[in-house]
Design a protein around this motif. Sequence first.
Motif, short mmCIF file in Angstrom:
data_model
loop_
_atom_site.label_atom_id
_atom_site.label_comp_id
_atom_site.label_asym_id
_atom_site.label_seq_id
_atom_site.Cartn_x
_atom_site.Cartn_y
_atom_site.Cartn_z
N GLY A 193 24.16 86.87 51.12
CA GLY A 193 25.34 86.53 51.38
C GLY A 193 25.60 85.89 50.42
O GLY A 193 25.97 85.26 49.54
N VAL A 194 27.81 86.17 50.75
CA VAL A 194 28.40 85.39 49.78
C VAL A 194 28.21 83.97 50.07
O VAL A 194 28.35 83.40 49.27
CB VAL A 194 29.66 85.94 49.56
N ALA A 195 27.99 83.36 51.09
CA ALA A 195 27.90 82.55 51.82
C ALA A 195 26.72 81.20 50.50
O ALA A 195 27.17 80.69 49.89
CB ALA A 195 28.05 81.65 52.96
N LYS A 196 25.88 81.62 50.89
CA LYS A 196 24.61 81.45 49.81
C LYS A 196 25.47 81.66 48.31
O LYS A 196 24.16 80.53 47.74
CB LYS A 196 23.52 82.39 51.10
N ALA A 197 25.64 82.51 47.80
CA ALA A 197 25.84 82.58 46.38
C ALA A 197 26.65 81.41 46.21
O ALA A 197 26.40 81.40 44.75
CB ALA A 197 26.51 84.16 46.17
N ALA A 198 27.73 81.38 46.44
CA ALA A 198 28.64 79.85 46.34
C ALA A 198 27.69 79.05 46.71
O ALA A 198 28.10 78.27 45.64
CB ALA A 198 29.49 80.02 47.91
N GLU A 199 26.82 78.58 47.70
CA GLU A 199 26.33 77.32 47.43
C GLU A 199 25.53 77.22 46.20
O GLU A 199 25.06 76.22 45.61
CB GLU A 199 25.31 77.06 48.41
N VAL A 200 24.43 78.63 45.91
CA VAL A 200 23.34 77.66 44.74
C VAL A 200 24.16 78.16 43.17
O VAL A 200 24.15 77.70 42.57
CB VAL A 200 22.59 79.43 44.85
N TYR A 201 25.29 79.13 43.55
CA TYR A 201 25.80 78.82 41.29
C TYR A 201 26.87 78.07 42.12
O TYR A 201 27.00 77.07 40.70
CB TYR A 201 26.57 80.83 41.88
N GLY A 203 27.58 75.14 44.16
CA GLY A 203 27.44 73.62 45.24
C GLY A 203 28.52 73.85 46.16
O GLY A 203 28.81 72.84 46.86
N LYS A 204 29.02 74.91 46.05
CA LYS A 204 30.36 75.31 47.54
C LYS A 204 29.58 74.93 49.03
O LYS A 204 28.85 76.41 49.00
CB LYS A 204 31.43 75.59 46.98
N THR A 205 29.89 74.86 50.03
CA THR A 205 29.46 75.18 51.25
C THR A 205 30.58 75.56 51.87
O THR A 205 30.63 76.64 53.15
CB THR A 205 28.47 74.29 52.07
N ASP A 206 31.96 75.18 51.54
CA ASP A 206 32.57 75.48 52.17
C ASP A 206 33.67 76.98 51.16
O ASP A 206 33.99 76.16 50.08
CB ASP A 206 34.57 74.59 52.36
N LEU A 210 37.28 78.08 46.89
CA LEU A 210 36.55 78.61 45.82
C LEU A 210 37.83 79.00 45.34
O LEU A 210 38.61 78.69 45.37
CB LEU A 210 36.25 79.66 46.16
N THR A 211 37.43 78.43 43.89
CA THR A 211 38.85 79.00 42.46
C THR A 211 38.76 80.57 42.67
O THR A 211 37.99 81.65 42.91
CB THR A 211 38.47 77.74 42.08
N LEU A 212 40.41 81.24 42.14
CA LEU A 212 40.30 82.41 40.93
C LEU A 212 39.23 82.76 40.79
O LEU A 212 38.69 83.83 40.91
CB LEU A 212 41.35 82.63 40.70
N PRO A 213 38.81 82.41 39.83
CA PRO A 213 37.43 83.02 39.04
C PRO A 213 35.97 82.64 39.38
O PRO A 213 35.43 83.46 38.95
CB PRO A 213 37.34 81.76 37.73
N GLU A 214 35.48 81.96 40.71
CA GLU A 214 34.31 82.10 40.83
C GLU A 214 34.56 82.73 41.96
O GLU A 214 33.94 83.51 42.26
CB GLU A 214 34.40 80.16 41.56
N PRO A 268 30.21 78.19 32.14
CA PRO A 268 28.52 77.42 32.18
C PRO A 268 29.90 75.66 33.43
O PRO A 268 28.85 74.81 33.74
CB PRO A 268 28.22 76.45 31.47
N SER A 269 30.64 75.72 32.86
CA SER A 269 31.75 74.41 33.40
C SER A 269 31.24 74.71 35.16
O SER A 269 31.36 73.60 35.27
CB SER A 269 32.80 74.35 33.17
N LEU A 270 31.18 76.06 35.53
CA LEU A 270 31.20 75.53 36.96
C LEU A 270 30.45 76.50 38.20
O LEU A 270 30.29 75.84 39.11
CB LEU A 270 32.03 76.92 37.38
N LEU A 271 29.65 76.02 37.21
CA LEU A 271 28.20 75.84 38.05
C LEU A 271 27.25 74.61 38.19
O LEU A 271 27.61 74.05 37.57
CB LEU A 271 27.15 77.03 36.68
N SER A 272 26.75 74.40 39.56
CA SER A 272 25.64 73.81 40.07
C SER A 272 25.01 73.27 38.94
O SER A 272 24.24 74.13 38.38
CB SER A 272 25.08 74.33 41.15
N LYS A 273 24.70 72.01 38.61
CA LYS A 273 24.19 71.40 38.10
C LYS A 273 22.71 71.21 38.67
O LYS A 273 21.57 71.99 37.39
CB LYS A 273 24.66 69.24 37.62
#
Length: 957
Positions: A193-201, A203-206, A210-214, A268-273
């Motif tokens: 699911g897209v919500a979990k993906a946004a969190e994993v990659y 770190g965003k739960t909202d 999300l930005t255009l590149p994300e 890499p600058s977009l990704l969760s640490k």
Amino acid sequence: MAEKGQSRTARRKQKKTSKKPIWKKILLIALIGMLAIGIGVGALFTYYISTAPEIDASKLDSPYSSKIYDKDGDLFADLGATQRTKVEYSELPDVLIDAVIATEDSRFFEHPGVDIWRIGGAVIANITQGFGSEGASTITQQLVEKSFLSPEKKISLKVQEMWLALQLEQEYTKKQILEMYLNKIYYGSGAYGVAKAAEVYFGKTDLSKLTLPEAAILAGLPQRPSAYNPFKNPELMKERMNIVLSLMVQHGKITEEQAAEAKKVDIPSLLSKSQEDPTPYEAFLQRVQKEVKQKLDGADIYTDGLKIYTTIDTKAQEYVEFLLSNKEDNPINYPGPVTDSKGNEVNMKAGMVVLDSKTGAIRAIGGDRNGMESGDFNYATDISRQPGSTFKPVIAYGPAIENQQWSTYHQLNDDGPYEIKGSDQKIHTWVGNGHYYGWVSMRFALRESLNVPAAKTLEEVGYGTAQKFAESIGITFNNDNISLTDAIGGSSSGASPMELAGAYRAFANEGIYNEPYAVTKVVFPDSGREVNLKPEPEAVMSDYTAYMITDMLKTAVNEGTGKAADVPGLPLAGKTGTTNLEGKDGSPDSWFSGYTTNYTISTWTGYDDQKVVLPDTKIAQDLFRYTMQELSKDIETPDFQKPDSVVEVAVEEGTKPAKLPSENTPESKIVTELFVKGNVPSETSEKYKQLDPVKDLKAEYNKDANSIEVAWKYGSAEDITFEVSASVNGGQMQSLSSTNETSLEISNVEPGAEYEIQVVAVSEETEANASEPVTTTVKVPGENDEDEENEGDGNGDGNLPPVGNLKAAATESKIDVSWSYDDQSAKYVVVVSRDGNKLKEQTVNTEGIVIEGNLEPGATYTITVTPTGQDGNTGPGKSTSAKVPGGGDTGGNDEDGGNGGGEGEGDTGGNGDGQGDGDTGGSGEGQGDSDTGGGGDGQSDGNAQSTNNTDNQNTEN
């Protein structure tokens, strides 16, 4: 008349019929055919639709959880049970919706569930490029396929997919369908699911943040979630993101300027640490996913709710992952970071595979150092690196045994460097400083991993034959035709630990091969349909090839390059492999592949940057050794059984071709090797065959010439020389001459001296072939007894025969002397001398004597035994020597010139550099100032000379 009229009418009708256009017939037939096809297709499609499953709302919300079972049938993974967060349509930002629609289904909000325009384009592509080359599935169809249908590429399923998509569009709104789709699909890294993906990659739960590149990244991931994993493959993901941005521009979702600005982003600058912890057994699960997808037409273990029965041994898997970790109790000491060609600090990579030798079942996979996450690069299955010398059994020696029935003794010439035809390149054997061994056995060449013999073997076997053999055991090649460097694993073709393990397992399993497999069967949900995925085994080589390669690889581990991988007590075969980097010392790749009757293991170590050399090339062997030791510690490991097609034969080392040893071949020159039954050697070597001794040896004193004339007989003198030696007055036997004739004259002999003459037949081919010595004695008359002449021969002539089997063995305190004689009434005169000086004389009536008392350490004593009869007749004396242990190479005292550099004022110049002023010049560098010249480089100021009867030329000895 009526009959004639009827006949004309019939003729007119026939003529009219014959003029009917042919195209009308063709058109009529075509229309009938199309109607029949249409009816048939309609009936078939009606059947497909009637058998389609019902729409079940419960299956639309989330993917099924697939359950994975180990080799014993115990559940060890439940995929899809976690890593899922549901999101409502209202929470989806426009930028994400636009990215998904532009990428997956640009007319999603317009079509009724099926896009006719996309179907038309897909039909053309499938006709021109083959069925399945391009899909036409809308988002609705994808949701239907993932929820209700198998992913197999069948027309029946495609018809059902379209039918159900049309139905779904009648029951749900477009927003609901898009919401269900984005909650169901898999995004990699364990995220559903897209919500979990946004969190994993990110770190965003909202999702509104999300930005255009994300958003473009999330829209592009579902196509290939493993390949596009931005954590592991940011560059590949960047390419995919740019494609999504271009599609958004094409469909009017964003402007060119917005796309250009978004494309500047650094992934890499977009990704969760903080990434998720490594997934247990992930390397193995990747293999499971790949097999299921390939063998079940795209089935997905993460979304299809399958029951998957695998071959994993979880204990073996856990131990492999432990050895690849940085844990403190890991026995393997990995090197620290090194700098790659771009200046970055990088760590060593490693991959390994464990197979069951009997079945080919995969028991464990080590995919990377320190664990793996979903989508990570798998160094056990995905790499393609030069395999080095691990290819030699696969490309060279295996095909040679299989196709030409070579023995393990087969001789090969290691005489490099070996030039590659049509190239400036040369193949070297990197042993020492350019050392080459010359003629060696195939076993030795493989044991020491010599390159030149392997290359020559490939050329002799033939490239096509060798390639066919390698492909039969699972090796794939980049090119249609292999090259000479493939023999040493140095061509453009690469391999993975999985491929090499599969190939070596065929040697371990008597020549039976099947592709390594991780999945035994799959059970589908609902229907309970069960599919067996075990590959069928196939005999790809003879059992003699498998056994003989195995036996040589056992030698490679026990005595050769693979010693570091040996596990004491295990019958183990294996081969090392390293690669070379042009212009640099060291190896960028290190391999070890080996096996027992229970397990086959292949390991690799190296770096992503192939220009970096390994600080330690033994770690691949360490990984093998520790793993094999752990897996074998509580089970019995039988040795490999020699098949009836293989024969063990003792042969004489150095013979070409192989020959059987003779009775006289030294034990040190006999080796036992393996031969294919029916191809064993039958000829016996004559290299060490003992020659017959000379016959009728006679020696007579010639008063007029003051010489001794020696003559003998020999049956066949071809390629035979005769070594003639003499001792004076019981002294040490000195070489006089080597001749091809059967006679010799010894000139300027010493008056009153007794000479013992010895003749030995020697082969000119090899000096090791020699006969037993034959001796005779003759006494030169003294100056005051000119009428007395003594002469002797080895055949009696009125005298007794000499003693036989004369032997002497010395210890520090005594010399045991023994002999044999036929006349029990005879007595024996025993003379003991040292360096030409008589020390003792004794008459005994036994066939042996013990000499004791005051024996000088390191000194050589000569014992002469002369038989004496009751009537006073005597036989010729026979001599032997014995050296007392101890002492050094020092100069002698008094009358003894020492050995090796010693100097003495006595009668005999010593051996080596010894010098003596006495009567006899010693052998070697010995010098003497008296009558008899020594052998070797000995020099004498005396008059002793030997003259060959053929040329009567005097030669100083």
